[in-house]
Design a protein around this motif. Structure first.
Motif, PDB file in Angstrom:
ATOM      1  N   LEU A  18      40.862  26.097  59.024  1.00  0.00           N
ATOM      2  CA  LEU A  18      41.570  26.501  57.910  1.00  0.00           C
ATOM      3  C   LEU A  18      41.358  27.735  57.394  1.00  0.00           C
ATOM      4  N   ARG A  25      47.178  23.243  55.704  1.00  0.00           N
ATOM      5  CA  ARG A  25      47.304  22.173  54.722  1.00  0.00           C
ATOM      6  C   ARG A  25      48.847  22.172  54.425  1.00  0.00           C
ATOM      7  N   SER A  28      49.427  16.465  51.843  1.00  0.00           N
ATOM      8  CA  SER A  28      48.405  15.806  52.041  1.00  0.00           C
ATOM      9  C   SER A  28      47.877  15.724  53.647  1.00  0.00           C
ATOM     10  N   ILE A  30      46.718  18.068  57.092  1.00  0.00           N
ATOM     11  CA  ILE A  30      46.341  19.225  58.013  1.00  0.00           C
ATOM     12  C   ILE A  30      46.975  19.173  59.132  1.00  0.00           C
ATOM     13  N   LEU A  46      44.420  13.528  54.406  1.00  0.00           N
ATOM     14  CA  LEU A  46      43.646  13.956  53.277  1.00  0.00           C
ATOM     15  C   LEU A  46      43.813  12.675  52.275  1.00  0.00           C
ATOM     16  N   MET A  91      42.012  24.929  51.071  1.00  0.00           N
ATOM     17  CA  MET A  91      42.821  24.265  51.271  1.00  0.00           C
ATOM     18  C   MET A  91      44.239  24.762  50.670  1.00  0.00           C
ATOM     19  N   SER A 402      54.489  14.426  53.389  1.00  0.00           N
ATOM     20  CA  SER A 402      53.200  13.891  54.180  1.00  0.00           C
ATOM     21  C   SER A 402      53.040  12.485  53.736  1.00  0.00           C
TER      22      SER A 402
END
Length: 434
Positions: A18, A25, A28, A30, A46, A91, A402
């Motif tokens: 990251l 990200r 929600s 990755i 996440l 993030m 997401s």
């Protein structure tokens, strides 16, 4: 659990990816970053714990703007990486507007409490609409003057004025156009009617939001009860608020933006609530079908606002990359600009060379002799407000998208309830990867 859940802070490889940009990200999840071998593919999902949600709710200001360590060791990794940064920065959560400041809109059933809290904030926002109406009533009076002048200047303009009023009334009921004819001869009655329409619209929004909040409160108190009523309420509120958001014409107007913001946030919360409840009772297919309808509509609204607010009279500044200029450096981070470009249809597909060209043209334009007078402090502040507004729209869109991926995950794993793969109330507080 069918899927291992571990604290993100305990995965230095993921954090490193990251940091170096090989992973990003998005809402929600990755994903592998564009340009990598597996660009766009989901790496991990996440989820937040109930304890983290409670801590975030108790903060009197946005946790992403302050230096407090209220989130605790679960969101810091100085000891792991030897870098004095917080995981919110890793993030890319810094500077996200309050409407999308946490992840649980996407996947966490524990987020019901936060959703209720968010709805309460929306209700408080609605309470300020009346004050805004009073303070800006001179604008209403000016509008009425224009209508009166239209009557004098010609029938065609009168007809256009009637159509505008008719459209506004149609938003309320579709059958109240006769009211304008009854009061067109009285300026005082016109002003009174304008207030009445505003109050009625506000009351309708509050009623729907309050109904959803009541159901969320009930779910928090009685989590083992059937969610059927909550699903039904969320569906009704979703339909109403999405209609309000989609009908609005994007304009750089504080009152319009405020009303639409309330509708959009409520729409996102209602949609996420309905989808999460369906996943909780083991109906991932229904959740996917719901999101397959709502997510494209939400994206369309976000893009309409993005294109409208990014557009400028000056061709060279009619791009989200105008925010990269040094005058915005203290106010708008690069990650915010990146999120905004995702809902800008003219910017998100640009090649690296085109992006560099856009930035150069922006910088040259701001160096022109007329720049200081034409793009003054008021203009700059307005642009900062636009950036925050669009950032929230982009982030909420990503969170809902997401949630589709999470529904797919639940279906592919054949879980009977999404609770089986989410961290429970007894787990350590923090941000988890699934």
């Amino acid at each position: 659990m069918l899927i291992d859940t571990t604290l993100l802070v305990n995965n230095p490889e993921l954090i490193k990816a990251l940091l170096d940009g090989s992973m990003k990200r998005h809402g929600s999840v990755i994903r592998w970053a564009a340009g990598t071998e597996n660009g766009g593919q989901i790496v991990r999902h996440l989820a937040e714990t109930p304890g983290l949600t409670s801590k975030l709710m108790g903060i009197p200001f946005s946790p992403i703007l302050g230096g407090t360590d209220v989130i605790g060791h679960g969101l810091t990794y100085q000891k792991l990486m030897g870098i004095e940064k917080t995981l919110s920065s890793v993030m890319r959560l810094t500077q996200i507007a309050a409407g999308a400041s946490v992840l649980n809109l996407g996947v966490s059933i524990a987020g019901f409490a936060y959703m209720g809290y968010k709805l309460h904030q929306i209700q408080n926002t609605l309470g300020h609409i009346q004050q805004s109406m009073e303070e800006g009533f001179n604008r209403v009076e000016a509008g009425l003057n224009r209508i009166e002048n239209s009557v004098i200047t010609g029938f065609n303009r009168v007809e256009a004025g009637l159509n505008r009023v008719d459209n506004r009334l149609d938003t309320i009921s579709g059958q109240l156009a006769y009211l304008y004819l009854l009061v067109e001869d009285s300026r005082q009655k016109q002003q009174s009617l304008a207030k009445a329409i505003s109050h009625l619209h506000q009351a309708m929004l509050i009623k729907e939001i309050a109904a959803l909040k009541a159901e969320l409160d009930d779910r928090s108190r009685f989590p083992d009860e059937s969610p059927r009523e909550a699903i039904k309420t969320a569906s009704r509120v979703k339909l109403f608020l999405s209609n309000q958001a989609m009908q609005a014409t994007p304009e750089l107007d504080a009152e319009i933006m405020l009303n639409v913001d309330v509708s959009i946030q409520g729409w996102a919360v209602a949609t996420a609530t309905e989808a999460n409840l369906l996943l909780e009772i083991g109906k991932p297919q229904e959740a996917k079908e719901l999101l397959a309808i709502e997510v494209p509509k939400f994206k369309q609204v976000a893009e309409r606002w993005g294109d409208k607010l990014i557009r400028e009279e000056n061709y060279y500044l009619s791009t989200a990359y105008r925010f990269t200029n040094s005058r915005f450096k203290k106010h708008i981070t690069p990650e915010r600009i990146e999120r905004i470009t995702e809902i800008s249809t003219s910017d998100r597909t640009l090649s690296p060379d085109k992006i560099r060209s856009k930035k150069n043209h922006v910088d040259v334009e701001f160096e022109m002799s007329y720049s200081s007078s034409k793009f003054d402090e008021t203009w700059t502040h307005r642009q900062i407000a636009v950036a925050e507004y669009l950032d929230a729209l982009s982030e909420l869109s990503a969170r809902l998208e997401s949630l589709e991926s999470f529904a797919q995950l639940c279906e592919s794993r054949g879980v009977k309830s999404s609770r089986e793969i989410l961290p429970g109330a007894d787990t350590e507080s923090g941000l988890y990867i699934l």
